[in-house]
Design a protein around this motif. Structure first.
Motif, mmCIF file in Angstrom:
data_model
loop_
_atom_site.group_PDB
_atom_site.id
_atom_site.type_symbol
_atom_site.label_atom_id
_atom_site.label_comp_id
_atom_site.label_asym_id
_atom_site.label_seq_id
_atom_site.Cartn_x
_atom_site.Cartn_y
_atom_site.Cartn_z
ATOM 1 N N GLU A 946 -8.064 -47.352 10.908
ATOM 2 C CA GLU A 946 -7.745 -47.216 12.328
ATOM 3 C C GLU A 946 -9.027 -47.060 13.147
ATOM 4 O OE1 GLU A 946 -4.887 -44.068 12.739
ATOM 5 O OE2 GLU A 946 -3.302 -45.169 11.683
ATOM 6 N N ARG A 947 -9.951 -46.207 12.618
ATOM 7 C CA ARG A 947 -11.242 -46.025 13.318
ATOM 8 C C ARG A 947 -11.988 -47.357 13.391
ATOM 9 N NH1 ARG A 947 -12.241 -41.893 9.796
ATOM 10 N NH2 ARG A 947 -14.119 -42.858 8.967
ATOM 11 N N GLN A 948 -12.008 -48.018 12.262
ATOM 12 C CA GLN A 948 -12.789 -49.263 12.179
ATOM 13 C C GLN A 948 -12.313 -50.288 13.206
ATOM 14 O OE1 GLN A 948 -11.795 -52.403 9.973
ATOM 15 N NE2 GLN A 948 -13.550 -53.315 10.989
ATOM 16 N N ARG A 949 -10.987 -50.459 13.279
ATOM 17 C CA ARG A 949 -10.441 -51.451 14.217
ATOM 18 C C ARG A 949 -10.663 -51.009 15.673
ATOM 19 N NH1 ARG A 949 -5.034 -51.448 10.573
ATOM 20 N NH2 ARG A 949 -5.815 -52.719 8.851
ATOM 21 N N ALA A 950 -10.467 -49.687 15.912
ATOM 22 C CA ALA A 950 -10.578 -49.186 17.285
ATOM 23 C C ALA A 950 -12.004 -49.335 17.812
ATOM 24 C CB ALA A 950 -10.143 -47.720 17.342
ATOM 25 N N VAL A 951 -12.993 -49.026 16.954
ATOM 26 C CA VAL A 951 -14.393 -49.116 17.413
ATOM 27 C C VAL A 951 -14.785 -50.585 17.583
ATOM 28 C CG1 VAL A 951 -16.786 -48.517 16.883
ATOM 29 C CG2 VAL A 951 -14.971 -46.898 16.351
ATOM 30 N N GLU A 952 -14.271 -51.446 16.717
ATOM 31 C CA GLU A 952 -14.550 -52.891 16.856
ATOM 32 C C GLU A 952 -13.999 -53.402 18.197
ATOM 33 O OE1 GLU A 952 -13.368 -57.127 14.749
ATOM 34 O OE2 GLU A 952 -13.242 -55.315 13.521
ATOM 35 N N VAL A 953 -12.781 -52.999 18.520
ATOM 36 C CA VAL A 953 -12.170 -53.405 19.793
ATOM 37 C C VAL A 953 -12.977 -52.838 20.960
ATOM 38 C CG1 VAL A 953 -10.116 -53.113 21.243
ATOM 39 C CG2 VAL A 953 -9.852 -53.722 18.832
ATOM 40 N N SER A 954 -13.396 -51.560 20.827
ATOM 41 C CA SER A 954 -14.174 -50.913 21.895
ATOM 42 C C SER A 954 -15.464 -51.672 22.166
ATOM 43 C CB SER A 954 -14.524 -49.470 21.496
ATOM 44 O OG SER A 954 -13.351 -48.741 21.258
ATOM 45 N N ALA A 955 -16.155 -52.044 21.084
ATOM 46 C CA ALA A 955 -17.431 -52.774 21.242
ATOM 47 C C ALA A 955 -17.191 -54.075 21.998
ATOM 48 C CB ALA A 955 -18.057 -53.046 19.882
ATOM 49 N N ALA A 956 -16.115 -54.775 21.641
ATOM 50 C CA ALA A 956 -15.809 -56.045 22.321
ATOM 51 C C ALA A 956 -15.523 -55.810 23.802
ATOM 52 C CB ALA A 956 -14.617 -56.705 21.629
ATOM 53 N N LEU A 957 -14.781 -54.727 24.112
ATOM 54 C CA LEU A 957 -14.427 -54.436 25.507
ATOM 55 C C LEU A 957 -15.657 -54.086 26.342
ATOM 56 C CD1 LEU A 957 -11.110 -52.387 25.175
ATOM 57 C CD2 LEU A 957 -11.391 -54.638 26.202
ATOM 58 N N LEU A 958 -16.520 -53.231 25.766
ATOM 59 C CA LEU A 958 -17.713 -52.813 26.521
ATOM 60 C C LEU A 958 -18.646 -54.004 26.757
ATOM 61 C CD1 LEU A 958 -18.343 -49.352 24.850
ATOM 62 C CD2 LEU A 958 -17.792 -49.740 27.257
ATOM 63 N N ASP A 959 -18.769 -54.854 25.740
ATOM 64 C CA ASP A 959 -19.602 -56.044 25.886
ATOM 65 C C ASP A 959 -19.040 -56.943 27.002
ATOM 66 O OD1 ASP A 959 -21.789 -57.762 24.891
ATOM 67 O OD2 ASP A 959 -20.145 -59.124 24.391
ATOM 68 N N PHE A 960 -17.714 -57.076 27.014
ATOM 69 C CA PHE A 960 -17.027 -57.872 28.043
ATOM 70 C C PHE A 960 -17.267 -57.260 29.437
ATOM 71 C CE2 PHE A 960 -13.132 -58.365 30.619
ATOM 72 C CZ PHE A 960 -13.100 -59.742 30.749
ATOM 73 N N TYR A 961 -17.126 -55.922 29.514
ATOM 74 C CA TYR A 961 -17.296 -55.188 30.799
ATOM 75 C C TYR A 961 -18.702 -55.421 31.338
ATOM 76 C CZ TYR A 961 -16.958 -51.219 34.080
ATOM 77 O OH TYR A 961 -16.928 -50.423 35.198
ATOM 78 N N LEU A 962 -19.702 -55.279 30.437
ATOM 79 C CA LEU A 962 -21.096 -55.460 30.831
ATOM 80 C C LEU A 962 -21.331 -56.896 31.303
ATOM 81 C CD1 LEU A 962 -24.020 -54.471 31.031
ATOM 82 C CD2 LEU A 962 -24.293 -54.978 28.605
ATOM 83 N N GLY A 963 -20.748 -57.849 30.578
ATOM 84 C CA GLY A 963 -20.928 -59.266 30.933
ATOM 85 C C GLY A 963 -20.328 -59.594 32.294
ATOM 86 N N LYS A 964 -19.211 -58.962 32.614
ATOM 87 C CA LYS A 964 -18.508 -59.291 33.866
ATOM 88 C C LYS A 964 -18.952 -58.427 35.057
ATOM 89 C CE LYS A 964 -15.616 -62.361 32.173
ATOM 90 N NZ LYS A 964 -15.656 -63.753 32.600
ATOM 91 N N LEU A 965 -19.714 -57.340 34.768
ATOM 92 C CA LEU A 965 -20.038 -56.348 35.811
ATOM 93 C C LEU A 965 -20.908 -56.971 36.915
ATOM 94 C CD1 LEU A 965 -19.635 -53.348 36.453
ATOM 95 C CD2 LEU A 965 -21.753 -52.869 35.225
ATOM 96 N N ASN A 966 -20.515 -56.691 38.137
ATOM 97 C CA ASN A 966 -21.302 -57.193 39.268
ATOM 98 C C ASN A 966 -21.348 -56.081 40.318
ATOM 99 O OD1 ASN A 966 -22.721 -58.752 41.008
ATOM 100 N ND2 ASN A 966 -21.010 -60.095 41.567
ATOM 101 N N VAL A 967 -22.418 -55.225 40.262
ATOM 102 C CA VAL A 967 -22.484 -54.031 41.116
ATOM 103 C C VAL A 967 -23.123 -54.407 42.457
ATOM 104 C CG1 VAL A 967 -23.346 -51.671 41.311
ATOM 105 C CG2 VAL A 967 -22.704 -52.587 39.080
ATOM 106 N N SER A 968 -22.363 -54.210 43.521
ATOM 107 C CA SER A 968 -22.907 -54.545 44.848
ATOM 108 C C SER A 968 -23.482 -53.296 45.522
ATOM 109 C CB SER A 968 -21.822 -55.172 45.723
ATOM 110 O OG SER A 968 -20.662 -54.372 45.707
ATOM 111 N N THR A 969 -22.906 -52.105 45.242
ATOM 112 C CA THR A 969 -23.473 -50.854 45.789
ATOM 113 C C THR A 969 -23.691 -49.889 44.650
ATOM 114 O OG1 THR A 969 -21.234 -49.998 46.111
ATOM 115 C CG2 THR A 969 -22.273 -51.081 47.998
#
Length: 1651
Positions: A946-969
């Protein structure tokens, strides 16, 4: 003159006699060599050797026959090779001897008498009259001759036909009366043998009369004698009970029958043929009978026999079973017998065609398989070999093949195929009935291809290839090589292309048809290639195109069917439609090329089908004739049912139908065909459902309205209602079948939605498509909606909704389109996911539903929060909670494990994609926090998977978030601390994959923070990037590495976390100490400590300050952070009270336990303190004696050395302190004293034992702890020295010594000095600057009272001299003087090591050797003359060292000693010790460099050693061989022979293997050309080695002599003492080793050169 002639003869005879005396040797290889040597002598002096052999055999009358055979065989070879030059008188002598040898014994002694007979036959090649004159004296009328007299006649008649035939009349005249006298079987057999060969010789003579000496000879010259002999053989001997004799008679009668008078043969046939046939019953091996019978039949036909007719039935009846009995390939005679019997049938069929056929054809109806196969084999034979007689029988033969064509037996089938092949070559298949044969052949091609079965014991003479492969080859050969078959096969073979039962034959059919069509085109028949007006049964162009296109969809099936089908299609382009010529000529080759460039594994099926469908589209566009297209699509639909057993092809055909319907302009036809497809589909097959749906989807591209209308009409139609009604009669089946129909319709809608034009389909989605889909999916019972449980229906619904979502998403107006039923569909998917079991993943429902949701959530309107929460939680629980191994179900059935693993991977990917879709809708810190609120419990789960899958999913999500992030302020990332605390302890999780993903998570979080601080998206932060490099260290579960990495991560985090988040981070970290994974709780500790060191010392005041409880505290708790705290405390105490701490710790019980060790290591924290403690411990090691002598209890076993306790404890303490990395600076400061003390400690503890009390305690501690460090004094000292070097910055030294095995050598009493040398070499290479102080501290120990310390220091200094570093550091003179001073040391090992050291100067400081040359040379010569050196060890070292020094010494220093040294070392060349042999030979090679001024004297030394060096190239020791090669290469230039020098340089390279015999042959050639006067000296030196202990050298010495003799000129032969040489060789001929005796025999043969 006469004397000089006699001497060589006698000498040659002497050699031959010596060799013949040795024929009694029992070894066959030696006998072979003696035979070769005699032949060699015979090449030089054939006459003399033949006389010698004659004389020897006459004189040694009692010599046993096996030895006589060797001599006789040698005589035969000499005669054969010299027959042209043989003197007549010698021939007489040989003939007389051989004749006597052959007949000496009245008994038959086959080997001996055969050898003598062979001599006579060899002489008879030229002296036939002389041979006959002698042999005929022993062939007297009325007296039965010797067996081998008769055999010799027979063999002479074969080897010299023209010479022998003139004698045969008289021989036959004398022999005939003897036949009656022969009573013994072997005599009768030899008479038969003679008659057989006489008859064959006469036939050959008569056949070549133009070349014969007497052209008047006629057949009737011999006829009467042959007939007389025949009467005896047939009437008397053929009836004999001995089988071998009967066969001999039969073998003779075949050739004899050609020579018998015609009328007599005719008269005898009625008795002869039955007599021969009767033998088949008596003999299992029938070849000789069949061969003879065939000859008799040929002879009978030649004379136009009339009585053969009467014998025909008997002949056929007997011969037929011979063919029916299978030939065994492993028994060659059975195969030959078949050939002879078939020849008999050929003879009979040519004379009696009607009767032979009348006999054979009914046999085809036999119930016996072998009879049928045999008959077919005979049919093939006579079709091929009697074509003119069979011409008018063709219709009859063809009609008789009807039954065999129906035979199901594989062997019969193979035979039938071979008969058909024969028929094709002879025009049978052009007759009526030929088409049935071709159809049969194609049917066999269509059999399933199988691996050839293992041949059975009764396998027939047909090959073991399968019927199918034989048929395929036959069809291709008939199409391509038999021109008369072209009109038979074309276009007839096209009839077999479309019927489905011939699918397996398609590849060979297409290849043959293509070849035939191309031939027709070459003949100019392109337009009229297929004449439908003449061939009513041919498939239409539509049928051919459909069939060939569909089978091409699986291009590699059936031996690459696709290529063959497409090529045929290309050839038929004009016949399909004239408009296609240009398009197909361009497109088809590129399709074929695509197949050939790929393989079955790498071809993308989807891409390939798209290429074919595009090709079809282009074809339809090129034709652009609606009528043609309508015919085409009708044919396609008609062929659908043919493919019921071929799901992949049928699926593709559906796509073709969809494509063609799309091109059809007739709306009525489209609706009619769609209706028909819906009515006839087999809904229970998945591929069919898929195909039908694809068809509707593709069709909808151009006919959306018609397609949707037809789907709705179908449900309302009677057909659908009837189906449902019909199914409901069978209740069990009904649900299932109806669900499958509904599933297909739902899938059709999905395909229509995704394929149809977006501008048309969007408006129809909710109004028509979804309404109908849910109408089929939900069933109402009493007005209540009941959801189906059918898996297929579920999956089709999910897939269809997914396609609809994709259609909306891809539609241009996606943003404007509000999907009102979105929430309902998501809820439906969630229900499906919830319904899936959590204990296993058996179906793709989860994955498909999540993919569908991924497309749904991005559509408008937004999901409500409760719906979103439920979707996330349901999906996470459904995937993350699955059991650990997705490839195995709980019930243990793991056959489809790979499929399950793929499904699991796809499902996890679907989950990631869904969560990313959801996050995309709220890309803010709050959205992120919300997502991890759901994931948090899974990340901290105590279940690994369960830990293994959850952390793998988390890594994918954070990478996605960083890739899509566009901070204007710039906004605060308020939850950074909490999230980092969630992931950073996971960097030491027990699972490697979790650790890796956790680092990725921290990496992304820190970059997200930087973005929120206002940095650009592409900004690179070196510290954060450093995290990537740390991942490598997390691969292996090594705690030290893990926690060190955690510390580094904490350092990065500490520097990058904003101050306002530090406390929240620390608080969250403290919570992490309770993590269920212990690694993570420890990691939290490391991180807390690291953070505190980086950002403030919060825990300093909490460190305990009381020494007394530290040890017990460490025993209670084994947590890393507590251990760290305890060590900190010890360090503080020690900084105040170092002596007390050291004393109390030294007082701890040995061996130290792990907690005491940890406390020692804590003392390494601060360099100044550590230095003081190390000095105290060194003083304790040096102050006490290292060991005490103790008397052993066992009588006479001497004393043993027992280690003293204080130095031992201090050594252990030094190890523990220096093993701590922090001690490095202190160790560097005390490098030299530490090194010298520990080196001498190692020296003094070799072979020293532990005190008894400590031995028992060590045993106890080793049973308690798994693998403690050894307390053994020497091991302990070695380990401490290793750790001291490592800590002192000399890791390279430790590694180098370890890889060379030096540490183990150091602890060995016998090899201790070698280990020290390895250490010294490593120090010189890697720690040079440390050496001056070390040398200074070591010099006093050269006068130590301990031998061991003097040995160690000498060994260390000796190896230092091997390096230039002593010169660079100006230590050379000091060390060299100390070595020279050790030459009188009482210890032999010290003296030897001192010499080694002086020799090492040559490699270490070669430029200094000249300066000290005289001194060094004197030391080496003294070493060679060492009197107290029983095993020559000092001498060996002196030679080795001198070899190394020679290159660098002044020539004047060497010259005076050169000869003294050369003579002194010469005895060592043959020493029993390989080391002495090697060193002395290498030194000799090196001395040659200094021989120029005293060339002659040294040349003499080279000649003295030359034989020894050449022979020792065969030394058993490779190192000695290598030394000899070197020495000879060095000697070469001094020998004054350029050829010899070149040979030594080229052939004796170290990397080159040596063919010794060939090399020695060439060496001897050069020696005898350059120094012929040396012959006797070289031979005498070799004689010395006849007594060598080494077999290879003992064998090489006579070979050496043999080659010398081979190449010496006649002028120099006189110098050899032949008597001495031959007697020595004679003695060696009795050597116990055959290889030696072989070489002696070879050399004896060569001595003919010097006689």
């Amino acid at each position: 003159m006469m004397e000089s002639r006699i001497k060589p003869c006698l000498s040659c005879s002497g050699l031959a006699t010596t060799l013949m005396d040795a024929t009694t040797d029992k070894d066959p290889l030696v006998q072979e060599q003696i035979y070769n040597a005699l032949c060699y002598l015979g090449e030089s002096e054939p006459e003399e050797i033949l006389h010698s052999c004659d004389e020897y055999l006459r004189q040694h009358d009692k010599l046993a026959y096996p030895h006589r055979v060797i001599i006789l065989k040698a005589m035969e070879t000499v005669v054969k090779n010299n027959i042209a030059s043989l003197d007549k008188s010698t021939a007489k002598v040989v003939i007389f001897l051989a004749s006597n040898e052959m007949t000496k014994s009245k008994e038959v002694i086959r080997e001996w008498q055969q050898a003598a007979s062979s001599v006579l036959v060899a002489v008879g090649q030229r002296f036939i009259n002389k041979v006959m004159e002698e042999v005929l004296t022993k062939f007297q009328p009325g007296i039965l001759p010797h067996y081998f007299i008769v055999q010799t006649f027979a063999n002479l008649s074969v080897s010299n036909v023209f010479g022998m035939v003139p004698f045969l009349n008289s021989i036959l005249g004398t022999m005939l009366p003897m036949l009656g006298m022969a009573k013994q079987d072997h005599m009768k057999s030899v008479f038969c043998y003679a008659l057989q060969h006489f008859s064959e010789s006469i036939q050959e003579y008569l056949a070549n009369l133009d070349k014969a000496p007497d052209p008047t000879v006629r057949k009737d010259t011999f006829s009467n004698e042959i007939f007389s002999a025949y009467e005896v053989l047939f009437n008397s001997w053929l009836q004999h009970r001995e089988a071998k004799l009967r066969l001999a008679v039969v073998e003779a009668m075949g050739p004899m029958s050609y020579l018998m008078p015609s009328e007599k043969l005719e008269e005898q046939l009625p008795k002869l043929i039955p007599g021969i046939l009767a033998l088949y019953k008596k003999h299992a091996e029938a070849f000789y009978i069949s061969k003879s019978l065939c000859q008799i039949l040929e002879a009978s036909v030649n004379i136009g026999s009339r009585s053969l007719d009467v014998q025909l039935d008997a002949l056929l009846g007997t011969l037929h079973p011979q063919i029916c009995a299978p030939a065994e390939p492993s028994v060659p005679l059975t195969v030959k017998n078949h050939t002879e019997v078939l020849r008999c049938f050929t003879v009979l069929a040519c004379s009696f065609p009607d009767r032979v056929l009348a006999f054979l054809l009914p046999k085809l109806e036999s119930s016996n398989e072998r009879t049928r196969v045999g008959t077919l084999l005979i049919m093939r034979q006579i079709i091929n070999s009697a074509p003119s007689q069979m011409e008018i029988k063709k219709p009859f033969i063809l009609s008789s093949m009807k039954l065999p064509l129906q035979d199901s037996n594989d062997k019969v089938k193979r035979a039938v195929v071979q008969v058909i092949s024969a028929m094709a070559h002879h025009g049978y298949l052009e007759q009526p009935g030929g088409e049935a044969m071709m159809e049969y052949l194609v049917r066999q091609c269509a059999l399933p291809s199988e691996a050839p079965k293992k041949q059975t014991p009764d396998a027939d003479d047909l090959t073991s290839d399968s019927v199918q492969s034989i048929s395929v080859n036959t069809l291709f050969l008939l199409s391509t090589t038999v021109d008369r078959m072209n009109n038979v096969l074309w276009p007839y073979l096209l009839e077999f292309v479309t019927p489905i039962q011939f699918t397996n034959a398609l590849t060979p059919l297409c290849k043959s048809l293509m070849y035939l069509a191309m031939k027709k085109q070459e003949e100019g028949e392109n337009a009229s290639l297929i004449r439908y007006d003449l061939n009513g049964n041919l498939p239409s162009p539509y049928a051919l195109t459909t069939r060939l296109l569909v089978v091409s969809s699986q291009p590699y099936a059936g031996d690459c069917r696709g290529t063959a089908a497409l090529r045929l299609l290309n050839v038929l382009q004009y016949s399909v439609h004239p408009a296609l010529e240009q398009l197909w000529s361009k497109r088809v080759p590129s399709l074929v090329e695509h197949i050939e460039e790929n393989t079955e594994k790498c071809l993308c099926q989807k891409e390939w089908e798209e290429k074919l469908l595009l090709f079809l589209q282009e074809t339809l566009a090129a034709v652009s004739d609606n009528t043609w297209i309508c015919h085409f699509v009708t044919e396609m639909c008609r062929q659908l049912n043919s493919y019921n057993g071929f799901p992949l092809e049928k699926n593709f055909l559906y796509k073709c139908i969809g494509t063609t319907l799309g091109a059809c302009t007739s709306k009525d036809l489209v609706q009619k065909q769609l209706q028909e497809l819906l009515e006839t589909a087999r809904y229970h097959e998945e591929a069919e459902r898929e195909g039908l749906a694809s068809c509707f989807g593709i069709c909808a591209i151009n006919h959306l309205e018609e397609t949707l209308a037809k789907l709705e009409d179908f449900v309302r139609s009677d057909v659908f209602k009837k189906s449902v009604g019909l199914f409901s009669i069978f209740k069990d089946r009904s649900d299932n079948e109806v669900e499958k129909i509904k599933s297909t319709l739902i899938l059709c809608y999905g395909f229509v939605a995704v394929h149809a034009p977006k501008e048309l389909v969007l408006s129809r989605i909710e109004a028509d498509i979804l309404k109908n889909i849910f109408q089929y999916f939900n069933t109402k019972v009493l007005g209540i909606k009941v959801e189906t449980k059918d898996l297929t229906l579920k999956l089709c619904l999910i897939r269809s909704i997914c396609m609809i979502s994709q259609a909306i998403y891809n539609g241009g107006k996606c943003g404007d389109f509000v999907f009102s039923r979105k929430a309902e569909l998501v809820a439906q998917m969630v229900e499906f996911i919830k319904a899936e079991p959590l204990d296993a993943m058996r179906t793709p429902v989860r994955q498909r539903a999540m993919v569908t949701c991924t497309y749904l959530v991005v559509l408008e309107p937004h999901l409500s929060d409760p719906d979103r929460t439920e979707l996330i939680d349901t999906c996470l629980a459904s995937v993350l909670a699955l059991p650990p191994d997705p490839g195995q179900e709980r019930d243990g059935i793991g056959g489809d494990a790979p499929h399950k693993e793929i499904l699991y991977g796809d499902t996890l990917s679907a989950l990631k994609d869904l969560l990313k879709s959801l996050l995309q809708r709220n890309l803010t810190p709050h959205g992120l926090q919300d997502m991890f609120a759901h994931l948090g419990p899974w990340i901290k789960s105590n279940k690994e998977q369960e830990r293994q899958r959850a952390v793998e999913v988390s890594a994918a999500l954070l990478d996605f978030y960083l890739g899509k992030l566009n901070v204007s302020t710039v906004v605060p990332f308020y939850n950074l601390g909490v999230l980092i605390a969630l992931f950073s302890p996971r960097c030491s999780d027990s699972l490697a994959s979790v650790r890796q993903h956790a680092v990725d998570c921290v990496y992304c979080l820190l970059y997200i923070q930087l973005c929120y601080e206002g940095f650009a998206r592409d900004h690179t932060d070196e510290m954060v990037e450093g995290l990537k490099a740390l991942k490598k260290g997390l691969e292996e579960p090594d705690f030290t590495v893990l926690f060190h990495t955690c510390h580094n991560i904490a350092m990065v985090v500490g520097k990058r976390v904003p101050p306002d988040q530090l406390m929240s981070l620390l608080l969250a970290m403290f919570e992490g100490l309770a993590d269920p994974d212990k690694n993570c709780s420890r990691a939290a500790t490391v991180m807390i400590n690291s953070l505190l060191k980086e950002r403030g010392s919060v825990l300093q005041e909490k460190v305990p300050d009381i020494m007394s409880i530290i040890h017990s505290k460490l025993q209670e708790v084994d947590e890393e952070h507590i251990r760290k705290a305890a060590q900190q405390t010890v360090y503080i105490l020690a900084s105040q009270h170092k002596s007390v701490v050291v004393s109390s710790l030294l007082g701890s019980a040995l061996p130290f336990d792990s907690h005491t060790c940890a406390m020692w290591r804590s003392l390494a924290a601060e360099p100044t303190l550590t230095s003081q403690i190390l000095e105290q411990l060194l003083e304790k090691v040096n102050r006490d004696v290292p060991y005490k002598e103790s008397k052993c209890f066992l009588l006479g076993s001497g004393s043993e050395r027992i280690a003293t306790p204080l130095p031992l404890a201090a050594t252990c303490a030094l190890y523990e302190i220096m093993s701590a990395p922090e001690s490095g600076a202190a160790v560097l400061g005390l490098y030299a004293p530490l090194f010298v003390t520990l080196l001498l400690r190692v020296s003094c503890t070799v072979g020293v034992q532990l005190p008894k009390s400590l031995q028992s305690r060590e045993r106890r501690s080793s049973s308690l702890s798994p693998a403690p460090r050894s307390l053994h004094p020497c091991s302990c000292a070695v380990e401490t020295l290793k750790v001291m070097l490592a800590r002192g910055g000399s890791e390279a030294v430790t590694r180098a010594v370890g890889s060379a095995g030096g540490w183990d050598l150091m602890a060995s009493p016998e090899r201790h000095h070698d280990g020290i040398a390895v250490l010294a070499g490593a120090m010189a290479r890697h720690a040079g600057p440390r050496l001056p102080l070390i040398v200074k501290n070591l010099v006093p120990t050269l006068s130590s009272v301990f031998d061991s310390q003097r040995i160690t220091t000498t060994a260390f200094f000796a190896e230092l001299l091997n390096s230039n570093v002593v010169n660079d550091l100006m230590l050379l003179e000091t060390v060299m003087d100390n070595m020279t001073g050790r030459q009188k040391d009482p210890c032999m090992l010290v003296r030897m090591l001192a010499l080694r050291g002086l020799g090492n100067i040559s490699s270490g400081s070669p430029e200094k050797v000249r300066k000290h040359g005289a001194k060094l040379l004197a030391s080496m010569v003294n070493g060679m003359d060492d009197k107290d050196d029983p095993h020559n060890l000092v001498a060996l070292e002196a030679m080795s060292s001198l070899s190394k020094l020679l290159d660098h010494l002044e020539e004047r220093d060497i010259q005076s000693m050169l000869l003294h040294i050369a003579i002194r070392i010469r005895p060592f060349f043959d020493s029993e010790q390989p080391g002495l042999r090697q060193s002395s030979i290498v030194l000799f090679g090196n001395l040659t460099k200094f021989s120029e001024d005293d060339c002659e004297a040294f040349f003499e030394q080279i000649l003295n050693g030359l034989v020894t060096l050449l022979l020792h190239l065969q030394d058993p020791k490779p190192e000695v061989v290598k030394a000899c090669k070197f020495a000879l290469r060095m000697c070469g230039p001094n020998m004054g022979c350029e050829g010899l020098c070149d040979m030594f340089l080229n052939h004796l390279r170290e990397d080159r293997s040596l063919h010794y015999g060939e090399f020695m042959n060439n060496v001897c050639k050069h020696l005898m050309q350059s120094y012929p006067e040396m012959l006797n000296r070289l031979i005498l030196t070799n004689l010395f080695y006849f007594k060598s202990n080494w077999v290879d050298i003992r064998a090489a010495a006579p070979m050496f002599i043999g080659f010398l003799v081979l190449h010496v000129d006649e002028d120099h032969c006189q110098q050899v003492d032949l008597d001495q040489l031959i007697s020595a060789l004679n003695l060696l001929l009795k050597d116990p080793v055959p290889a030696v005796r072989m070489k002696v025999a070879e050399t004896l043969g060569r001595l003919v050169r010097i006689l």
